[in-house]
Design an enzyme around this catalytic site. Structure first.
Site, PDB file in Angstrom:
ATOM      1  N   CYS A 131     -56.854 -19.110  70.304  1.00 55.65           N
ATOM      2  CA  CYS A 131     -55.637 -19.844  69.937  1.00 55.65           C
ATOM      3  C   CYS A 131     -55.604 -20.308  68.478  1.00 55.65           C
ATOM      4  O   CYS A 131     -54.591 -20.182  67.790  1.00 55.65           O
ATOM      5  CB  CYS A 131     -55.436 -21.031  70.865  1.00 55.65           C
ATOM      6  SG  CYS A 131     -56.953 -21.918  71.239  1.00 55.65           S
ATOM      7  N   HIS A 244     -52.550 -27.367  68.389  1.00 53.08           N
ATOM      8  CA  HIS A 244     -53.655 -27.429  67.438  1.00 53.08           C
ATOM      9  C   HIS A 244     -53.064 -27.571  66.031  1.00 53.08           C
ATOM     10  O   HIS A 244     -52.076 -26.900  65.700  1.00 53.08           O
ATOM     11  CB  HIS A 244     -54.483 -26.142  67.468  1.00 53.08           C
ATOM     12  CG  HIS A 244     -55.242 -25.918  68.745  1.00 53.08           C
ATOM     13  ND1 HIS A 244     -55.406 -26.880  69.720  1.00 53.08           N
ATOM     14  CD2 HIS A 244     -55.913 -24.817  69.184  1.00 53.08           C
ATOM     15  CE1 HIS A 244     -56.141 -26.383  70.709  1.00 53.08           C
ATOM     16  NE2 HIS A 244     -56.454 -25.131  70.409  1.00 53.08           N
TER      17      HIS A 244
HETATM   18  N1  LIG Z   1     -56.166 -23.409  76.903  1.00 57.37           N
HETATM   19  C1  LIG Z   1     -55.974 -22.729  75.802  1.00 57.37           C
HETATM   20  O1  LIG Z   1     -55.448 -23.237  74.786  1.00 57.37           O
HETATM   21  C2  LIG Z   1     -56.359 -21.292  75.718  1.00 57.37           C
HETATM   22  C3  LIG Z   1     -55.920 -20.563  74.619  1.00 57.37           C
HETATM   23  C4  LIG Z   1     -56.286 -19.236  74.507  1.00 57.37           C
HETATM   24  C5  LIG Z   1     -57.058 -18.656  75.476  1.00 57.37           C
HETATM   25  N2  LIG Z   1     -57.478 -19.384  76.549  1.00 57.37           N
HETATM   26  C6  LIG Z   1     -58.295 -18.706  77.554  1.00 57.37           C
HETATM   27  O2  LIG Z   1     -57.527 -18.531  78.736  1.00 57.37           O
HETATM   28  C7  LIG Z   1     -58.372 -18.620  79.886  1.00 57.37           C
HETATM   29  C8  LIG Z   1     -57.856 -19.705  80.824  1.00 57.37           C
HETATM   30  O3  LIG Z   1     -57.847 -20.932  80.152  1.00 57.37           O
HETATM   31  P1  LIG Z   1     -57.098 -22.218  80.720  1.00 57.37           P
HETATM   32  O4  LIG Z   1     -57.094 -23.150  79.577  1.00 57.37           O
HETATM   33  O5  LIG Z   1     -55.819 -21.872  81.381  1.00 57.37           O
HETATM   34  O6  LIG Z   1     -58.161 -22.712  81.845  1.00 57.37           O
HETATM   35  P2  LIG Z   1     -57.901 -23.542  83.196  1.00 57.37           P
HETATM   36  O7  LIG Z   1     -56.771 -24.478  83.067  1.00 57.37           O
HETATM   37  O8  LIG Z   1     -59.235 -24.093  83.550  1.00 57.37           O
HETATM   38  O9  LIG Z   1     -57.502 -22.419  84.285  1.00 57.37           O
HETATM   39  C9  LIG Z   1     -58.436 -21.498  84.785  1.00 57.37           C
HETATM   40  C10 LIG Z   1     -57.769 -20.573  85.791  1.00 57.37           C
HETATM   41  O10 LIG Z   1     -58.761 -19.634  86.242  1.00 57.37           O
HETATM   42  C11 LIG Z   1     -58.789 -19.655  87.668  1.00 57.37           C
HETATM   43  N3  LIG Z   1     -60.131 -19.346  88.187  1.00 57.37           N
HETATM   44  C12 LIG Z   1     -61.265 -20.050  88.013  1.00 57.37           C
HETATM   45  N4  LIG Z   1     -62.278 -19.478  88.711  1.00 57.37           N
HETATM   46  C13 LIG Z   1     -61.748 -18.389  89.326  1.00 57.37           C
HETATM   47  C14 LIG Z   1     -62.280 -17.382  90.200  1.00 57.37           C
HETATM   48  N5  LIG Z   1     -63.554 -17.380  90.583  1.00 57.37           N
HETATM   49  N6  LIG Z   1     -61.437 -16.415  90.641  1.00 57.37           N
HETATM   50  C15 LIG Z   1     -60.139 -16.420  90.279  1.00 57.37           C
HETATM   51  N7  LIG Z   1     -59.581 -17.329  89.469  1.00 57.37           N
HETATM   52  C16 LIG Z   1     -60.376 -18.302  88.990  1.00 57.37           C
HETATM   53  C17 LIG Z   1     -58.393 -21.073  88.024  1.00 57.37           C
HETATM   54  O11 LIG Z   1     -57.986 -21.116  89.383  1.00 57.37           O
HETATM   55  P3  LIG Z   1     -58.077 -22.483  90.254  1.00 57.37           P
HETATM   56  O12 LIG Z   1     -56.935 -23.336  89.801  1.00 57.37           O
HETATM   57  O13 LIG Z   1     -57.941 -22.000  91.641  1.00 57.37           O
HETATM   58  O14 LIG Z   1     -59.433 -23.093  89.970  1.00 57.37           O
HETATM   59  C18 LIG Z   1     -57.262 -21.297  87.046  1.00 57.37           C
HETATM   60  O15 LIG Z   1     -56.092 -20.657  87.504  1.00 57.37           O
HETATM   61  C19 LIG Z   1     -59.791 -18.863  79.349  1.00 57.37           C
HETATM   62  O16 LIG Z   1     -60.449 -17.625  79.225  1.00 57.37           O
HETATM   63  C20 LIG Z   1     -59.544 -19.469  77.994  1.00 57.37           C
HETATM   64  O17 LIG Z   1     -60.609 -19.236  77.097  1.00 57.37           O
HETATM   65  C21 LIG Z   1     -57.137 -20.680  76.700  1.00 57.37           C
END
Ligand SMILES: NC(=O)c1ccc[n+]([C@@H]2O[C@H](COP(=O)([O-])OP(=O)(O)OC[C@H]3O[C@@H](n4cnc5c(N)ncnc54)[C@H](OP(=O)(O)O)[C@@H]3O)[C@@H](O)[C@H]2O)c1
Length: 334
Positions: A131, A244
């Site tokens: 990001c 950010h």
């Molecule tokens: N947040 C940011 O600003 C941002 C920016 C760029 C990239 N990213 C990337 O995007 C990804 C997600 O980030 P996020 O911020 O959205 O995280 P998050 O809010 O923690 O969401 C994680 C997601 O993954 C699912 N998950 C976890 N364990 C799983 C499993 N074993 N099988 C299937 N699904 C599973 C969770 O499902 P449950 O709800 O059921 O646990 C939830 O839907 C990461 O790789 C992160 O590095 C994030």
């Protein structure tokens, strides 16, 4: 050109990025034939709304991708590494938000405003950059085209939503705890984040930089196709919920006045100039939240180097930093 409706899956649909991804598909009227929503077994049966219809969240499995044409992954690196290739083998184009494939030379790392031409090189997987890198390159690439960047010194002020839903919950919980004289619980961050600034995002590499900082170095060069650009980063987590902010110092090969830089940013795709400091007008995290643009301001000369500028760059990390960028890539695929 009308877009052909596609079978779309969102993996990690219940998370901070996944939720935004579903909303972004709807807001941009992406032509979805059939939508599948996947998350961990904890979310099985949860309902999410898309275009006025309820969809049931399914647990992710190896047989989840039959008939899926576009799979938007936002469930963390481990899931991407395991299920990304499975989805690609099943015939889907994977657009992955994790860091799992970003530096793989065979995987395009795409910011549509910068290197959309690389999308066509995919072999089933396309990576969405980090990001903080996305918003920086959207603002800097048009300046690079005019005056060639030699060196970037960047300090980030990154919101807690960058750590996902658990990061948002932790700032919320800590602020409530402190105001009601309870003790603070730390899980998502290594120290109390409420009323604090943490110069650590992700783990430290042996050279003293964090992984988040190294992503800004390596991904910037790959996206801008400019391995010669030097990037000196410091990534800091701040107690802000969304967006950010980045203080960016840039040294160019040739002269670029602040006035010309402002003109370039005003016309650059995905950018919005917000730059009237005497009236206290500059990009703010609160104003950027929920918006698509990368906001740029405080553009001024750095008189300590030959051809230098300083800028302040702000964008919604969940939106342009993740969900929107991924959906824009899917639009290019059409
Ligand atoms: N947040 C940011 O600003 C941002 C920016 C760029 C990239 N990213 C990337 O995007 C990804 C997600 O980030 P996020 O911020 O959205 O995280 P998050 O809010 O923690 O969401 C994680 C997601 O993954 C699912 N998950 C976890 N364990 C799983 C499993 N074993 N099988 C299937 N699904 C599973 C969770 O499902 P449950 O709800 O059921 O646990 C939830 O839907 C990461 O790789 C992160 O590095 C994030």
């Amino acid at each position: 050109m009308t877009m052909e409706p596609k079978n779309v899956a969102v993996v990690g649909a219940t998370g901070a990025v996944g939720t935004e991804m579903v909303q972004t598909l709807e807001q941009r009227n992406f032509p979805v034939k059939n939508l599948r929503l996947f998350a961990s077994p904890n979310s099985e049966g949860k309902r999410m709304s898309f275009k006025g219809r309820d969809y049931v969240v399914e647990p992710l499995g190896e047989d989840s991708f039959e008939g899926v044409e576009i799979a938007l992954f936002s469930a963390g690196s481990e899931r991407s590494k395991k299920y990304g290739p499975i989805a690609a083998r099943a015939g889907a184009v994977v657009i992955d938000n994790s860091s799992a494939f970003r530096m793989d030379p065979g995987v395009p790392l795409v910011v549509p405003e910068v290197n959309p031409h690389t999308v066509k090189n995919h072999k089933g997987i396309i990576a969405n950059p980090n990001c903080s890198t996305i918003q920086m390159v959207v603002a800097l690439y048009p300046l690079h085209k005019r005056a060639r960047i030699k060196r970037i010194v960047v300090s980030t002020y990154q919101s807690v939503s960058g750590a996902g839903q658990k990061g948002i919950n932790e700032l919320n919980d800590q602020v409530r705890a402190l105001y009601s004289f309870h003790s603070v619980v730390k899980k998502a961050f290594p120290h109390q984040i409420a009323f604090n600034c943490l110069p650590q995002i992700d783990v430290f590499a042996p050279d003293g930089y964090t992984n988040e900082e190294l992503k800004m170095v390596n991904e910037t060069r790959k996206i801008m196709e400019a391995p010669e650009i030097l990037v000196s980063p410091t990534a800091v987590r701040v107690p802000v919920f969304h967006s950010h902010s980045e203080s960016v110092n840039v040294e160019f090969e040739s002269d670029l006045s602040p006035e010309e830089a402002k003109k370039i940013i005003s016309g650059a795709p995905g950018c919005m100039l917000v730059d009237d400091p005497p009236n206290s007008v500059y990009p703010l995290a609160l104003d950027a939240a929920g918006r698509d643009e990368v906001f740029v301001g405080r553009i001024r000369r750095d008189a300590t180097v030959k051809h230098g500028l300083n800028l302040w760059i702000v964008s919604d990390n969940i939106r342009k930093g993740a969900a929107l960028n991924a959906v824009q890539i899917a639009e290019i695929l059409q």
